[in-house]
Design a protein around this motif. Structure first.
Motif, mmCIF file in Angstrom:
data_model
loop_
_atom_site.group_PDB
_atom_site.id
_atom_site.type_symbol
_atom_site.label_atom_id
_atom_site.label_comp_id
_atom_site.label_asym_id
_atom_site.label_seq_id
_atom_site.Cartn_x
_atom_site.Cartn_y
_atom_site.Cartn_z
ATOM 1 N N ILE A 1 24.844 -57.156 8.053
ATOM 2 C CA ILE A 1 25.950 -57.346 8.998
ATOM 3 C C ILE A 1 26.016 -56.130 9.901
ATOM 4 O O ILE A 1 25.980 -54.986 9.432
ATOM 5 N N ALA A 2 26.103 -56.359 11.200
ATOM 6 C CA ALA A 2 26.243 -55.269 12.165
ATOM 7 C C ALA A 2 27.142 -55.754 13.289
ATOM 8 O O ALA A 2 26.824 -56.740 13.956
ATOM 9 N N ALA A 3 28.253 -55.076 13.495
ATOM 10 C CA ALA A 3 29.209 -55.524 14.495
ATOM 11 C C ALA A 3 29.520 -54.409 15.484
ATOM 12 O O ALA A 3 29.811 -53.274 15.098
ATOM 13 N N GLY A 4 29.443 -54.735 16.762
ATOM 14 C CA GLY A 4 29.955 -53.877 17.807
ATOM 15 C C GLY A 4 31.361 -54.328 18.166
ATOM 16 O O GLY A 4 31.970 -55.162 17.499
ATOM 17 N N ASP A 5 31.885 -53.797 19.259
ATOM 18 C CA ASP A 5 33.234 -54.180 19.677
ATOM 19 C C ASP A 5 33.293 -55.631 20.127
ATOM 20 O O ASP A 5 34.327 -56.289 19.952
ATOM 21 N N ALA A 6 32.218 -56.145 20.705
ATOM 22 C CA ALA A 6 32.249 -57.490 21.286
ATOM 23 C C ALA A 6 31.377 -58.493 20.563
ATOM 24 O O ALA A 6 31.544 -59.699 20.757
ATOM 25 N N THR A 7 30.446 -58.032 19.739
ATOM 26 C CA THR A 7 29.457 -58.926 19.126
ATOM 27 C C THR A 7 29.324 -58.632 17.645
ATOM 28 O O THR A 7 29.226 -57.472 17.235
ATOM 29 N N VAL B 1 17.475 -40.651 17.556
ATOM 30 C CA VAL B 1 17.423 -39.638 18.624
ATOM 31 C C VAL B 1 17.200 -40.315 19.975
ATOM 32 O O VAL B 1 17.848 -39.979 20.973
ATOM 33 N N ALA B 2 16.309 -41.287 20.010
ATOM 34 C CA ALA B 2 16.057 -42.017 21.264
ATOM 35 C C ALA B 2 17.311 -42.739 21.732
ATOM 36 O O ALA B 2 17.634 -42.748 22.929
ATOM 37 N N ARG B 3 18.052 -43.341 20.782
ATOM 38 C CA ARG B 3 19.290 -44.014 21.156
ATOM 39 C C ARG B 3 20.341 -43.017 21.641
ATOM 40 O O ARG B 3 21.092 -43.291 22.573
ATOM 41 N N ALA B 4 20.401 -41.844 21.009
ATOM 42 C CA ALA B 4 21.358 -40.826 21.435
ATOM 43 C C ALA B 4 21.060 -40.369 22.862
ATOM 44 O O ALA B 4 21.972 -40.218 23.690
ATOM 45 N N GLU B 5 19.783 -40.142 23.159
ATOM 46 C CA GLU B 5 19.407 -39.729 24.520
ATOM 47 C C GLU B 5 19.775 -40.814 25.525
ATOM 48 O O GLU B 5 20.310 -40.520 26.612
ATOM 49 N N ARG C 1 19.030 -62.460 23.720
ATOM 50 C CA ARG C 1 19.219 -61.009 23.835
ATOM 51 C C ARG C 1 20.529 -60.633 23.148
ATOM 52 O O ARG C 1 21.569 -61.221 23.444
ATOM 53 N N VAL C 2 20.481 -59.677 22.232
ATOM 54 C CA VAL C 2 21.665 -59.235 21.507
ATOM 55 C C VAL C 2 21.869 -57.745 21.773
ATOM 56 O O VAL C 2 20.975 -56.938 21.515
ATOM 57 N N GLU C 3 23.025 -57.398 22.300
ATOM 58 C CA GLU C 3 23.373 -55.991 22.532
ATOM 59 C C GLU C 3 24.605 -55.644 21.710
ATOM 60 O O GLU C 3 25.612 -56.357 21.753
ATOM 61 N N LEU C 4 24.510 -54.558 20.979
ATOM 62 C CA LEU C 4 25.617 -54.078 20.157
ATOM 63 C C LEU C 4 26.083 -52.733 20.688
ATOM 64 O O LEU C 4 25.262 -51.855 20.989
ATOM 65 N N ALA C 5 27.395 -52.564 20.802
ATOM 66 C CA ALA C 5 27.940 -51.313 21.325
ATOM 67 C C ALA C 5 29.380 -51.163 20.853
ATOM 68 O O ALA C 5 30.058 -52.145 20.546
ATOM 69 N N PRO D 1 20.766 -53.178 15.354
ATOM 70 C CA PRO D 1 21.438 -53.751 14.183
ATOM 71 C C PRO D 1 21.253 -52.987 12.879
ATOM 72 O O PRO D 1 22.159 -52.981 12.042
ATOM 73 N N LEU D 2 20.096 -52.348 12.669
ATOM 74 C CA LEU D 2 19.866 -51.627 11.419
ATOM 75 C C LEU D 2 20.180 -50.145 11.523
ATOM 76 O O LEU D 2 20.006 -49.398 10.549
#
Length: 435
Positions: free
Chosen positions: A192-198, A324-328, A245-249, A263-264
């Motif tokens: 399970i992985a949830a962002g604010d909208a998805t 690290v790539a996501r942080a950048e 396409r799934v975007e989590l934020a 998601p992971l």
């Protein structure tokens, strides 16, 4: 023939670090699942050890005035929760006692000031989780849930009140979904992985799914407004099934920053508590416009980017290159050019690296359960006079607090607990160290 252990009548006098009651018949510690301090109970022993025994309440003879009825019908069988029979305000008090005892026993330190505990919603908070899945022929159904106390078995759940309602109230529907699949025996887990909208579900599959199963999963996602992803092999194999396409934020820092994640990826489980935790960490760190700050175990920038909005420069270091790539990317997405990131194994000696040799007035640590002892062998350097330490394990925090006080000349100025995982015995905490 398997030994049948006796039933003892005992007084429960304490609560252990893992949420079990503690009794001491004949002076030997007995850890009692389902027991609370102040109770007298008939307890069936379940195992014996040299220095302690374990048991489970069979009958309560005297109830604690603090005892409440568990909200979940599966409490006691599912291993996901340990404290549903205790009110939330008593849970956080127990967790603060655990932290204080660890400081005294392991670190031989105590804070000059205790912070007021941080709490948020006690139910429906969990936006990350891993549900085990097992098809059982004898039951003619798929079990979907957390592990039981005996981790060999999957709890037979119909509902989970700690998960986000979008998932927790659909456990039975997920069981029926898995049972409808041709590959019902080849679904190992659901992440399970949830962002604010998805809200996304990642199905770990042991075989490639046929078209009929893919359509069943997609239809479930459309019906329940859940993104569906598949993981046929390792973490890099995760891909979207529906939608394409799934975007989590999620947003932090007064909604001024948006952090995207995969998601992971590791993100803090409790979104509301994460918001409060960031605010408290910033209050303790006291970032100023001219500050240079080092953020170790920075992940995808959960603390780094809020700090960047307030200081001259912040450096984040993380062991996982993908994070690290996501942080950048998150720094660029939010228009922050004063945050730099590095991938490094923080259990090793990094003292010769340029980022470690630089001067930082302030340091933030958010290590895994094992703590930050490897880092503290060569950091902090001279000039660092304030450290904020966010911890998910009181024992490792207490050990590291002793190191910072005894070897590096810091004072444990303030500390407190945060209820990141209500209903469980997990203790999240935060501490401020000052030179």
């Amino acid at each position: 023939m398997r030994e049948r252990y006796p039933v003892l009548e005992v007084d429960i006098t304490d609560l252990s670090h893992d949420g079990r009651g503690v009794a001491r018949p004949d002076g030997k510690a007995l850890f009692v699942t389902g027991g609370l301090p102040g109770e007298r109970a008939r307890v069936r022993l379940t195992s014996r050890h040299r220095h302690y025994d374990e048991g489970k309440v069979e009958e309560l003879l005297r109830r604690s005035p603090d005892r409440v009825e568990p909200r979940c019908p599966h409490f006691g069988g599912c291993g996901g929760c340990a404290l549903q029979h205790l009110p939330a305000e008593r849970q956080i008090e127990a967790k603060q006692r655990v932290l204080a005892e660890n400081f005294e026993r392991i670190g031989k330190v105590s804070p000059r000031e205790w912070l007021a505990p941080l709490t948020d919603q006690p139910w429906g908070y969990r936006r990350k989780g891993r549900l085990s899945v097992k098809w059982v022929d004898k039951k003619g159904k798929a079990l979907v849930g957390f592990r039981e106390d005996n981790p060999r078995f999957v709890a037979d759940l119909g509902v989970c009140h700690t998960l986000l309602p979008e998932v927790g109230l659909r456990i039975e529907a997920l069981s029926q979904l898995v049972g409808s699949l041709d590959a019902r025996r080849e679904i190992a887990q659901i992440e399970i992985a949830a962002g604010d909208a998805t809200v996304a579900l990642v199905f770990r599959t042991l075989v490639a799914l046929d078209q009929a199963d893919r359509e069943r999963l997609s239809a479930f996602g459309r019906t329940h407004d859940l993104a569906i992803l598949l993981q046929p092999k390792g973490p890099d194999s995760v891909h979207a099934l529906w939608p394409e396409r799934v975007e989590l934020a999620f947003r932090v820092d007064g909604d001024q920053l948006e952090l995207q994640f995969e998601p992971l990826d590791f993100v803090q489980v409790n979104a509301g508590m994460n918001q409060r935790m960031i605010v408290r960490a910033l209050e303790l760190l006291d970032p100023q416009p001219a500050d240079e700050v080092l953020d170790l175990f920075c992940g995808l920038g959960n603390f780094t980017l809020p700090i960047a909005r307030r200081v001259a420069r912040v450096t984040g270091v993380e062991g996982e290159a993908g994070l690290v790539a996501r942080a950048e990317a998150n720094a660029r997405r939010n228009g922050l050019d004063n945050a730099s990131f590095h991938a490094a194994d923080l259990t090793l000696d990094n003292s010769a690296t340029p980022w470690a040799r630089a001067r930082y007035g302030k340091l933030l640590l958010d290590p895994p359960r094992s703590g930050a002892a490897g880092v503290l062998a060569h950091l902090p350097r001279r000039g660092t006079d304030r450290i904020v330490y966010v911890s998910c394990h009181p024992g490792s925090l207490a050990r590291d607090a002793g190191i910072l006080v005894e070897r590096h000349g810091f004072e444990l100025a303030r500390a407190g607990v945060m209820d990141m995982f209500p209903q469980t015995a997990h203790v999240e905490s935060i501490a401020l160290f000052m030179r």
